[in-house]
Design a protein around this motif. Structure first.
Motif, PDB file in Angstrom:
ATOM      1  N   LYS A 137       0.821  -1.033  -0.084  1.00  0.00           N
ATOM      2  CA  LYS A 137      -0.084   0.094  -0.059  1.00  0.00           C
ATOM      3  C   LYS A 137       0.815   1.113  -0.039  1.00  0.00           C
ATOM      4  O   LYS A 137       0.639   2.302  -0.581  1.00  0.00           O
ATOM      5  CB  LYS A 137      -0.952  -0.101   1.254  1.00  0.00           C
ATOM      6  N   ILE A 138       1.831   1.240   0.668  1.00  0.00           N
ATOM      7  CA  ILE A 138       2.959   2.332   0.640  1.00  0.00           C
ATOM      8  C   ILE A 138       3.507   2.455  -0.575  1.00  0.00           C
ATOM      9  O   ILE A 138       3.526   3.664  -1.295  1.00  0.00           O
ATOM     10  CB  ILE A 138       4.096   2.077   1.748  1.00  0.00           C
ATOM     11  N   GLU A 139       3.788   1.599  -1.429  1.00  0.00           N
ATOM     12  CA  GLU A 139       4.188   1.575  -2.796  1.00  0.00           C
ATOM     13  C   GLU A 139       3.116   1.949  -3.600  1.00  0.00           C
ATOM     14  O   GLU A 139       3.601   2.922  -4.553  1.00  0.00           O
ATOM     15  CB  GLU A 139       5.011   0.301  -3.255  1.00  0.00           C
ATOM     16  N   GLU A 140       2.153   1.560  -3.527  1.00  0.00           N
ATOM     17  CA  GLU A 140       1.011   2.079  -4.230  1.00  0.00           C
ATOM     18  C   GLU A 140       0.739   3.885  -4.118  1.00  0.00           C
ATOM     19  O   GLU A 140       0.527   4.425  -5.069  1.00  0.00           O
ATOM     20  CB  GLU A 140      -0.397   1.310  -4.028  1.00  0.00           C
ATOM     21  N   LEU A 141       0.790   4.049  -2.892  1.00  0.00           N
ATOM     22  CA  LEU A 141       0.797   5.421  -2.790  1.00  0.00           C
ATOM     23  C   LEU A 141       1.844   6.488  -3.294  1.00  0.00           C
ATOM     24  O   LEU A 141       1.560   7.437  -3.978  1.00  0.00           O
ATOM     25  CB  LEU A 141       0.716   5.873  -1.184  1.00  0.00           C
ATOM     26  N   LYS A 142       2.846   5.720  -3.167  1.00  0.00           N
ATOM     27  CA  LYS A 142       4.075   6.476  -3.969  1.00  0.00           C
ATOM     28  C   LYS A 142       3.533   6.668  -5.339  1.00  0.00           C
ATOM     29  O   LYS A 142       4.161   7.950  -5.975  1.00  0.00           O
ATOM     30  CB  LYS A 142       5.250   5.710  -3.820  1.00  0.00           C
ATOM     31  N   LYS A 143       3.290   5.638  -5.886  1.00  0.00           N
ATOM     32  CA  LYS A 143       3.007   5.626  -7.528  1.00  0.00           C
ATOM     33  C   LYS A 143       1.840   6.661  -7.789  1.00  0.00           C
ATOM     34  O   LYS A 143       1.946   7.305  -9.061  1.00  0.00           O
ATOM     35  CB  LYS A 143       2.762   4.356  -7.780  1.00  0.00           C
ATOM     36  N   ALA A 144       0.719   6.766  -6.785  1.00  0.00           N
ATOM     37  CA  ALA A 144      -0.220   7.459  -7.005  1.00  0.00           C
ATOM     38  C   ALA A 144       0.104   8.854  -6.901  1.00  0.00           C
ATOM     39  O   ALA A 144      -0.477   9.676  -7.711  1.00  0.00           O
ATOM     40  CB  ALA A 144      -1.273   7.025  -6.006  1.00  0.00           C
ATOM     41  N   ILE A 145       1.072   9.208  -6.225  1.00  0.00           N
ATOM     42  CA  ILE A 145       1.360  10.645  -6.038  1.00  0.00           C
ATOM     43  C   ILE A 145       2.279  10.974  -7.311  1.00  0.00           C
ATOM     44  O   ILE A 145       2.045  12.158  -8.021  1.00  0.00           O
ATOM     45  CB  ILE A 145       2.570  10.792  -4.619  1.00  0.00           C
ATOM     46  N   GLN A 146       3.198  10.075  -7.819  1.00  0.00           N
ATOM     47  CA  GLN A 146       3.857  10.398  -9.208  1.00  0.00           C
ATOM     48  C   GLN A 146       3.003  10.634 -10.262  1.00  0.00           C
ATOM     49  O   GLN A 146       3.135  11.301 -11.168  1.00  0.00           O
ATOM     50  CB  GLN A 146       4.621   9.122  -9.255  1.00  0.00           C
ATOM     51  N   ALA A 147       2.227   9.666 -10.374  1.00  0.00           N
ATOM     52  CA  ALA A 147       0.981   9.726 -11.246  1.00  0.00           C
ATOM     53  C   ALA A 147       0.432  11.010 -11.506  1.00  0.00           C
ATOM     54  O   ALA A 147      -0.089  11.719 -12.380  1.00  0.00           O
ATOM     55  CB  ALA A 147       0.081   8.498 -11.390  1.00  0.00           C
ATOM     56  N   ASN A 148      -0.064  11.478 -10.166  1.00  0.00           N
ATOM     57  CA  ASN A 148      -0.946  12.721  -9.984  1.00  0.00           C
ATOM     58  C   ASN A 148      -0.008  13.876 -10.446  1.00  0.00           C
ATOM     59  O   ASN A 148      -0.652  14.958 -10.914  1.00  0.00           O
ATOM     60  CB  ASN A 148      -1.173  12.928  -8.468  1.00  0.00           C
ATOM     61  N   ASN A 149       1.252  13.812 -10.125  1.00  0.00           N
ATOM     62  CA  ASN A 149       2.007  15.028 -10.426  1.00  0.00           C
ATOM     63  C   ASN A 149       2.540  14.966 -12.067  1.00  0.00           C
ATOM     64  O   ASN A 149       2.936  15.863 -12.401  1.00  0.00           O
ATOM     65  CB  ASN A 149       3.451  15.008  -9.774  1.00  0.00           C
ATOM     66  N   MET A 150       2.239  13.866 -12.694  1.00  0.00           N
ATOM     67  CA  MET A 150       2.549  14.092 -14.150  1.00  0.00           C
ATOM     68  C   MET A 150       2.171  15.370 -14.918  1.00  0.00           C
ATOM     69  O   MET A 150       2.820  15.746 -15.937  1.00  0.00           O
ATOM     70  CB  MET A 150       1.948  12.983 -14.963  1.00  0.00           C
ATOM     71  N   GLY A 151       0.785  15.856 -14.639  1.00  0.00           N
ATOM     72  CA  GLY A 151       0.258  16.834 -15.469  1.00  0.00           C
ATOM     73  C   GLY A 151       0.396  18.326 -14.584  1.00  0.00           C
ATOM     74  O   GLY A 151      -0.015  19.238 -14.988  1.00  0.00           O
ATOM     75  N   ARG A 152       1.137  18.318 -13.612  1.00  0.00           N
ATOM     76  CA  ARG A 152       1.508  19.300 -12.563  1.00  0.00           C
ATOM     77  C   ARG A 152       1.984  20.622 -13.421  1.00  0.00           C
ATOM     78  O   ARG A 152       1.376  21.706 -13.192  1.00  0.00           O
ATOM     79  CB  ARG A 152       2.299  19.120 -11.433  1.00  0.00           C
ATOM     80  N   LYS A 153       2.964  20.473 -14.272  1.00  0.00           N
ATOM     81  CA  LYS A 153       3.703  21.746 -14.657  1.00  0.00           C
ATOM     82  C   LYS A 153       2.823  22.218 -15.863  1.00  0.00           C
ATOM     83  O   LYS A 153       2.445  23.372 -15.611  1.00  0.00           O
ATOM     84  CB  LYS A 153       5.221  21.183 -15.344  1.00  0.00           C
ATOM     85  N   GLU A 154       1.888  21.267 -16.444  1.00  0.00           N
ATOM     86  CA  GLU A 154       1.188  21.947 -17.685  1.00  0.00           C
ATOM     87  C   GLU A 154      -0.061  22.806 -16.764  1.00  0.00           C
ATOM     88  O   GLU A 154      -0.514  23.728 -17.389  1.00  0.00           O
ATOM     89  CB  GLU A 154       0.646  20.747 -18.693  1.00  0.00           C
ATOM     90  N   ALA A 155      -0.714  22.147 -15.958  1.00  0.00           N
ATOM     91  CA  ALA A 155      -1.588  22.791 -14.870  1.00  0.00           C
ATOM     92  C   ALA A 155      -1.236  24.171 -14.473  1.00  0.00           C
ATOM     93  O   ALA A 155      -1.745  25.127 -14.509  1.00  0.00           O
ATOM     94  CB  ALA A 155      -2.166  21.704 -14.117  1.00  0.00           C
ATOM     95  N   PHE A 156      -0.003  24.120 -14.012  1.00  0.00           N
ATOM     96  CA  PHE A 156       0.518  25.265 -13.359  1.00  0.00           C
ATOM     97  C   PHE A 156       0.530  26.342 -14.469  1.00  0.00           C
ATOM     98  O   PHE A 156       0.206  27.570 -14.349  1.00  0.00           O
ATOM     99  CB  PHE A 156       2.010  24.972 -12.696  1.00  0.00           C
ATOM    100  N   ASP A 157       1.327  25.999 -15.656  1.00  0.00           N
ATOM    101  CA  ASP A 157       1.445  27.110 -16.602  1.00  0.00           C
ATOM    102  C   ASP A 157       0.228  27.368 -17.232  1.00  0.00           C
ATOM    103  O   ASP A 157       0.025  28.355 -17.722  1.00  0.00           O
ATOM    104  CB  ASP A 157       2.176  26.314 -17.939  1.00  0.00           C
ATOM    105  N   ALA A 158      -0.978  26.399 -17.229  1.00  0.00           N
ATOM    106  CA  ALA A 158      -2.160  27.010 -17.616  1.00  0.00           C
ATOM    107  C   ALA A 158      -2.855  28.336 -16.885  1.00  0.00           C
ATOM    108  O   ALA A 158      -3.807  28.723 -17.303  1.00  0.00           O
ATOM    109  CB  ALA A 158      -3.289  25.727 -17.792  1.00  0.00           C
ATOM    110  N   GLY A 159      -2.334  28.476 -15.683  1.00  0.00           N
ATOM    111  CA  GLY A 159      -2.850  29.447 -14.762  1.00  0.00           C
ATOM    112  C   GLY A 159      -2.076  30.887 -15.273  1.00  0.00           C
ATOM    113  O   GLY A 159      -0.996  30.838 -15.910  1.00  0.00           O
ATOM    114  N   ASN A 160      -2.434  31.903 -14.728  1.00  0.00           N
ATOM    115  CA  ASN A 160      -1.990  33.232 -14.884  1.00  0.00           C
ATOM    116  C   ASN A 160      -0.837  33.271 -13.832  1.00  0.00           C
ATOM    117  O   ASN A 160      -1.110  34.323 -12.897  1.00  0.00           O
ATOM    118  CB  ASN A 160      -2.923  34.545 -15.070  1.00  0.00           C
ATOM    119  N   GLY A 161       0.288  33.058 -13.916  1.00  0.00           N
ATOM    120  CA  GLY A 161       1.339  33.261 -13.023  1.00  0.00           C
ATOM    121  C   GLY A 161       1.454  32.188 -12.120  1.00  0.00           C
ATOM    122  O   GLY A 161       2.441  31.472 -12.267  1.00  0.00           O
TER     123      GLY A 161
END
Length: 177
Positions: free
Chosen positions: A20-44
């Motif tokens: 379960k710990i390993e699954e949580l780590k993978k879920a965090i990595q997967a969740n962060n995949m689109g983080r930069k694009e989502a940040f860049d979509a905002g204004n600043g």
């Protein structure tokens, strides 16, 4: 105040805990995949992007779960089954009398399990980490045990252990009358 009570798990449940710990780590990595694009979509600063905000909320939840699991790791005690017919152990199916008062008792059958219970099991499961589980673990058939829940005290009489691998739910050890 920090909860320092041990968490009892059998080896299989401990392995599931680590998985379960390993699954949580993978879920965090997967969740962060689109983080930069989502940040860049905002204004600043990214916080005006609903996608970025959702990623951050999910990260906070997942990281909190992961932190709690890591903090609990040092409290885990791995227990092994001892196969003593006289003593209640992990994995045993037990018949008990729940004693609510001197004239109010109810016979209950359940299995003592080493982690969270399976709510869909044929026989009710009680976690060894629950107040009832802690009260009966390593006690002998014939013993009366007490436990508390929400400032209410309860007693339970251990009547017998069942071996469900034998025909007719044969008792392993039964309280002599």
């Amino acid at each position: 105040m920090e909860n320092i009570e041990p968490i009892y798990l059998d080896q299989n449940c401990y392995n599931e805990y680590l998985k379960k710990i390993e699954e949580l780590k993978k879920a965090i990595q997967a969740n962060n995949m689109g983080r930069k694009e989502a940040f860049d979509a905002g204004n600043g600063d990214g916080w005006d992007s609903p996608e970025f905000e959702e990623i951050e909320r999910t990260n906070m939840r997942l990281c909190g779960e992961l932190r709690n699991m890591y903090e609990s790791l040092n409290r885990i005690v791995i227990i092994e089954k001892h196969n003593d017919p006289e003593t209640v152990d992990i994995g045993d199916v037990i018949v008990v009398d729940m004693i609510f008062s001197s004239n109010d008792m109810k016979e209950v059958t359940f299995k003592l399990v080493g982690a969270s219970r399976d709510f869909n099991a044929k026989i009710q499961e009680i976690s060894i980490n629950s107040p009832l589980g802690k009260a009966i673990y390593k006690k002998k058939i014939g013993d009366t045990c007490s436990y508390s829940v929400n400032n209410s005290n309860f007693s339970v009489l251990l009547k017998q252990k069942l071996d469900l691998t034998k025909k007719n739910d044969a008792p392993v050890k039964k309280l002599k009358k």
